[in-house]
Design a protein around this motif. Sequence first.
Motif, mmCIF file in Angstrom:
data_model
loop_
_atom_site.group_PDB
_atom_site.id
_atom_site.type_symbol
_atom_site.label_atom_id
_atom_site.label_comp_id
_atom_site.label_asym_id
_atom_site.label_seq_id
_atom_site.Cartn_x
_atom_site.Cartn_y
_atom_site.Cartn_z
ATOM 1 N N ASN A 46 0.808 -1.216 0.000
ATOM 2 C CA ASN A 46 0.000 0.000 0.000
ATOM 3 C C ASN A 46 0.843 1.270 0.000
ATOM 4 N N LEU A 47 2.144 1.152 -0.220
ATOM 5 C CA LEU A 47 3.009 2.322 -0.216
ATOM 6 C C LEU A 47 2.624 3.284 -1.332
ATOM 7 N N LYS A 48 2.615 4.570 -0.978
ATOM 8 C CA LYS A 48 2.287 5.609 -1.947
ATOM 9 C C LYS A 48 3.299 6.728 -1.802
ATOM 10 N N THR A 49 3.508 7.462 -2.879
ATOM 11 C CA THR A 49 4.291 8.679 -2.824
ATOM 12 C C THR A 49 3.302 9.829 -2.767
ATOM 13 N N VAL A 50 3.442 10.679 -1.749
ATOM 14 C CA VAL A 50 2.512 11.788 -1.555
ATOM 15 C C VAL A 50 3.282 13.095 -1.490
ATOM 16 N N VAL A 73 11.673 9.656 3.317
ATOM 17 C CA VAL A 73 11.600 11.079 2.997
ATOM 18 C C VAL A 73 12.281 11.272 1.650
ATOM 19 N N ILE A 74 11.531 11.710 0.671
ATOM 20 C CA ILE A 74 12.078 11.926 -0.670
ATOM 21 C C ILE A 74 12.610 13.349 -0.804
ATOM 22 N N LYS A 75 11.814 14.319 -0.318
ATOM 23 C CA LYS A 75 12.204 15.729 -0.436
ATOM 24 C C LYS A 75 11.576 16.514 0.703
#
Length: 126
Positions: free
Chosen positions: A32-36, A112-114
Amino acid sequence: MKLFKQAIVLVVLLGVAATACRNDKAEGEKSNLKTVKGLYSFGPEMRSFTLCEDGREYWVTDSVKNLELSYSKLGFEKPYEPVYVELEGYFAKSDTATVSADFDSTLVVTKVIKISKEIPDGPCAQ
């Protein structure tokens, strides 16, 4: 002696079953991983995330402990200053026994992407 062997077998089977259930839950969360993308605010009593696309607000749990550290490194003088973030995570039901009960769901951050003080134009701009 026979009763003792049965008890050991039962304990082993319960352990295997518990481990399998825990792994199924972890696998379900990973799927269920999402990028938000949105705004994150952090302070002594609040960790919230507002989704850019629709403005919904979520409680945040930082499972990797990088989000709060990254926020602190930005050097704000006051807490609760919003920052733009891109995160990877999944949504879970909020715990009704804590502050997060005020939110329908909790965003559990896995990466944490950004993170940036600069909030881009568009739906995230206040």
